[in-house]
Design a protein around this motif. Structure first.
Motif, PDB file in Angstrom:
ATOM      1  N   ALA A   1     -39.908 -28.176 -20.050  1.00  0.00           N
ATOM      2  CA  ALA A   1     -39.616 -26.950 -20.795  1.00  0.00           C
ATOM      3  C   ALA A   1     -38.209 -26.431 -20.520  1.00  0.00           C
ATOM      4  O   ALA A   1     -37.714 -26.488 -19.395  1.00  0.00           O
ATOM      5  CB  ALA A   1     -40.628 -25.867 -20.439  1.00  0.00           C
ATOM      6  N   HIS A   2     -37.592 -25.900 -21.569  1.00  0.00           N
ATOM      7  CA  HIS A   2     -36.330 -25.182 -21.395  1.00  0.00           C
ATOM      8  C   HIS A   2     -36.592 -23.832 -20.719  1.00  0.00           C
ATOM      9  O   HIS A   2     -35.864 -23.433 -19.810  1.00  0.00           O
ATOM     10  CB  HIS A   2     -35.661 -24.938 -22.761  1.00  0.00           C
ATOM     11  CG  HIS A   2     -35.279 -26.200 -23.465  1.00  0.00           C
ATOM     12  ND1 HIS A   2     -36.108 -26.813 -24.385  1.00  0.00           N
ATOM     13  CD2 HIS A   2     -34.165 -26.966 -23.395  1.00  0.00           C
ATOM     14  CE1 HIS A   2     -35.511 -27.902 -24.847  1.00  0.00           C
ATOM     15  NE2 HIS A   2     -34.343 -28.021 -24.262  1.00  0.00           N
ATOM     16  N   ARG A   3     -37.634 -23.151 -21.190  1.00  0.00           N
ATOM     17  CA  ARG A   3     -37.987 -21.847 -20.619  1.00  0.00           C
ATOM     18  C   ARG A   3     -39.496 -21.758 -20.470  1.00  0.00           C
ATOM     19  O   ARG A   3     -40.232 -22.518 -21.098  1.00  0.00           O
ATOM     20  CB  ARG A   3     -37.504 -20.695 -21.520  1.00  0.00           C
ATOM     21  CG  ARG A   3     -35.993 -20.567 -21.622  1.00  0.00           C
ATOM     22  CD  ARG A   3     -35.565 -19.323 -22.408  1.00  0.00           C
ATOM     23  NE  ARG A   3     -36.110 -19.318 -23.752  1.00  0.00           N
ATOM     24  CZ  ARG A   3     -37.071 -18.516 -24.161  1.00  0.00           C
ATOM     25  NH1 ARG A   3     -37.621 -17.623 -23.343  1.00  0.00           N
ATOM     26  NH2 ARG A   3     -37.508 -18.571 -25.415  1.00  0.00           N
ATOM     27  N   GLY A   4     -39.932 -20.812 -19.643  1.00  0.00           N
ATOM     28  CA  GLY A   4     -41.357 -20.636 -19.443  1.00  0.00           C
ATOM     29  C   GLY A   4     -41.742 -19.177 -19.297  1.00  0.00           C
ATOM     30  O   GLY A   4     -40.916 -18.323 -18.952  1.00  0.00           O
ATOM     31  N   TYR A   5     -43.000 -18.909 -19.588  1.00  0.00           N
ATOM     32  CA  TYR A   5     -43.603 -17.591 -19.372  1.00  0.00           C
ATOM     33  C   TYR A   5     -44.853 -17.779 -18.528  1.00  0.00           C
ATOM     34  O   TYR A   5     -45.603 -18.742 -18.719  1.00  0.00           O
ATOM     35  CB  TYR A   5     -44.010 -16.933 -20.703  1.00  0.00           C
ATOM     36  CG  TYR A   5     -42.858 -16.530 -21.587  1.00  0.00           C
ATOM     37  CD1 TYR A   5     -42.333 -15.236 -21.536  1.00  0.00           C
ATOM     38  CD2 TYR A   5     -42.301 -17.435 -22.482  1.00  0.00           C
ATOM     39  CE1 TYR A   5     -41.283 -14.848 -22.365  1.00  0.00           C
ATOM     40  CE2 TYR A   5     -41.247 -17.070 -23.310  1.00  0.00           C
ATOM     41  CZ  TYR A   5     -40.743 -15.773 -23.248  1.00  0.00           C
ATOM     42  OH  TYR A   5     -39.692 -15.401 -24.069  1.00  0.00           O
ATOM     43  N   VAL A   6     -45.079 -16.865 -17.603  1.00  0.00           N
ATOM     44  CA  VAL A   6     -46.292 -16.874 -16.793  1.00  0.00           C
ATOM     45  C   VAL A   6     -47.178 -15.726 -17.272  1.00  0.00           C
ATOM     46  O   VAL A   6     -46.729 -14.579 -17.362  1.00  0.00           O
ATOM     47  CB  VAL A   6     -45.978 -16.688 -15.293  1.00  0.00           C
ATOM     48  CG1 VAL A   6     -47.267 -16.699 -14.473  1.00  0.00           C
ATOM     49  CG2 VAL A   6     -45.034 -17.798 -14.810  1.00  0.00           C
ATOM     50  N   ILE A   7     -48.433 -16.061 -17.598  1.00  0.00           N
ATOM     51  CA  ILE A   7     -49.352 -15.053 -18.112  1.00  0.00           C
ATOM     52  C   ILE A   7     -50.526 -14.900 -17.148  1.00  0.00           C
ATOM     53  O   ILE A   7     -51.062 -15.880 -16.638  1.00  0.00           O
ATOM     54  CB  ILE A   7     -49.846 -15.434 -19.535  1.00  0.00           C
ATOM     55  CG1 ILE A   7     -50.724 -14.331 -20.129  1.00  0.00           C
ATOM     56  CG2 ILE A   7     -50.547 -16.780 -19.552  1.00  0.00           C
ATOM     57  CD1 ILE A   7     -51.050 -14.543 -21.613  1.00  0.00           C
ATOM     58  N   GLN A   8     -50.879 -13.631 -16.866  1.00  0.00           N
ATOM     59  CA  GLN A   8     -52.027 -13.317 -16.012  1.00  0.00           C
ATOM     60  C   GLN A   8     -52.844 -12.232 -16.686  1.00  0.00           C
ATOM     61  O   GLN A   8     -52.293 -11.192 -17.082  1.00  0.00           O
ATOM     62  CB  GLN A   8     -51.565 -12.826 -14.633  1.00  0.00           C
ATOM     63  CG  GLN A   8     -50.922 -13.889 -13.764  1.00  0.00           C
ATOM     64  CD  GLN A   8     -50.483 -13.342 -12.415  1.00  0.00           C
ATOM     65  OE1 GLN A   8     -50.703 -12.175 -12.096  1.00  0.00           O
ATOM     66  NE2 GLN A   8     -49.858 -14.192 -11.610  1.00  0.00           N
ATOM     67  N   THR A   9     -54.135 -12.484 -16.817  1.00  0.00           N
ATOM     68  CA  THR A   9     -55.074 -11.526 -17.427  1.00  0.00           C
ATOM     69  C   THR A   9     -54.487 -10.838 -18.656  1.00  0.00           C
ATOM     70  O   THR A   9     -54.553  -9.619 -18.806  1.00  0.00           O
ATOM     71  CB  THR A   9     -55.553 -10.469 -16.404  1.00  0.00           C
ATOM     72  OG1 THR A   9     -54.412  -9.752 -15.878  1.00  0.00           O
ATOM     73  CG2 THR A   9     -56.307 -11.126 -15.262  1.00  0.00           C
ATOM     74  N   GLY A  10     -53.916 -11.652 -19.549  1.00  0.00           N
ATOM     75  CA  GLY A  10     -53.454 -11.137 -20.830  1.00  0.00           C
ATOM     76  C   GLY A  10     -52.092 -10.488 -20.837  1.00  0.00           C
ATOM     77  O   GLY A  10     -51.691  -9.903 -21.844  1.00  0.00           O
TER      78      GLY A  10
ATOM     79  N   ILE B   1     -47.711 -20.777 -18.989  1.00  0.00           N
ATOM     80  CA  ILE B   1     -48.594 -21.250 -17.922  1.00  0.00           C
ATOM     81  C   ILE B   1     -49.410 -20.086 -17.377  1.00  0.00           C
ATOM     82  O   ILE B   1     -49.014 -18.924 -17.452  1.00  0.00           O
ATOM     83  CB  ILE B   1     -47.820 -21.954 -16.793  1.00  0.00           C
ATOM     84  CG1 ILE B   1     -46.858 -20.978 -16.098  1.00  0.00           C
ATOM     85  CG2 ILE B   1     -47.077 -23.162 -17.312  1.00  0.00           C
ATOM     86  CD1 ILE B   1     -46.188 -21.560 -14.851  1.00  0.00           C
ATOM     87  N   GLY B   2     -50.559 -20.435 -16.811  1.00  0.00           N
ATOM     88  CA  GLY B   2     -51.438 -19.421 -16.238  1.00  0.00           C
ATOM     89  C   GLY B   2     -52.789 -20.033 -15.934  1.00  0.00           C
ATOM     90  O   GLY B   2     -53.076 -21.173 -16.315  1.00  0.00           O
ATOM     91  N   CYS B   3     -53.642 -19.281 -15.248  1.00  0.00           N
ATOM     92  CA  CYS B   3     -54.971 -19.762 -14.887  1.00  0.00           C
ATOM     93  C   CYS B   3     -55.891 -19.768 -16.103  1.00  0.00           C
ATOM     94  O   CYS B   3     -55.566 -19.216 -17.160  1.00  0.00           O
ATOM     95  CB  CYS B   3     -55.571 -18.871 -13.799  1.00  0.00           C
ATOM     96  SG  CYS B   3     -54.628 -18.873 -12.258  1.00  0.00           S
TER      97      CYS B   3
END
Length: 235
Positions: free
Chosen positions: A203-212, A35-37
């Motif tokens: 989701a079982h797990r998640g990652y948050v991404i910001q500006t790469g 997830i992320g913008c």
């Protein structure tokens, strides 16, 4: 066992550093969401995995094999299916022809029929629209077609890019129910989704991404309760 692992991946678009040392993994049988913008690097991550974009440095391991420099058409034949943002169906082809395009690497007609029958179990509406041109279908139907086309190749890893984009809430619910059903039957899924609440719910797990860059990771249930995530993506 990790079916997919990215290690310190750096991807560029010309002089733009789109992914800055991305590392993540997806275990067999999981739904993992990113997830992320807008512009954070979510779609680029999927394109790097599927071979549409080649990383400058770092490795993409799929079933312990380095596929970092592998062309997209080869990756598509090794068990990875990518449903791109915006669906990207063939608008002038019928539903049946679109689905057949997803089975381009399958030679046995019996296997193709079995795959198509399975797609119709998930998306009965596609069976009703078999001879309809893809471009004349609704947004929800086109999303179903894009996912069905990907399933035709019998993938072991499904990459989904913004499957809820532009869809009515009732259709979004249907799409996420199908994602859950696919996973219950053993499909491993890496899901990119701006609708963070829906994504983290399944989701079982998640990652948050910001500006790469990956800035946070955790269980889906934990991230959905996290104050920073709630303020940034769930408000």
């Amino acid at each position: 066992m990790s079916i997919l692992q990215l290690n310190d991946v750096n991807t560029f678009y010309g002089g733009i550093h789109a992914l800055k040392g991305i590392s993540l993994k997806v275990e067999k049988g999981e739904i993992v969401t990113l997830i992320g913008c807008n512009g954070a690097g979510k779609s680029t991550t999927l394109k790097t995995i599927s071979g549409q974009v080649i990383p400058k440095t770092g490795t993409v391991l799929y079933e312990d094999k380095n596929i970092s420099k592998q062309p997209a058409h080869i990756t598509a034949q090794t068990g990875i299916a990518h449903v791109p943002e915006g669906r990207r169906i063939f608008p002038k082809l019928t539903v049946k022809e679109n689905l057949e395009m997803g089975a381009f690497a399958i030679k046995d007609k019996k296997d193709i029929k079995e795959s198509m029958d399975r797609v119709f179990e998930y998306f009965p509406r596609l069976h009703e629209r078999l001879t309809q041109k893809g471009g004349t279908m609704s947004g929800g139907e086109q999303q179903m077609l894009a996912m069905g086309r990907a399933l035709m190749s019998k993938p072991r890893l499904l990459l989904l890019d913004e499957p809820s984009m532009g869809l009515a809430p009732v259709i979004v619910e249907q799409i996420f129910d199908i994602i859950s059903d696919l996973n219950k039957e053993g499909m491993t899924i890496l899901l990119v989704e701006q609708n963070a609440y829906q994504a983290l719910q399944v989701a079982h797990r998640g990652y948050v991404i910001q500006t790469g860059e990956i800035v946070m990771t955790g269980l889906g249930a934990d991230l959905i309760k996290n104050d920073q995530v709630r303020e940034a993506y769930l408000a």
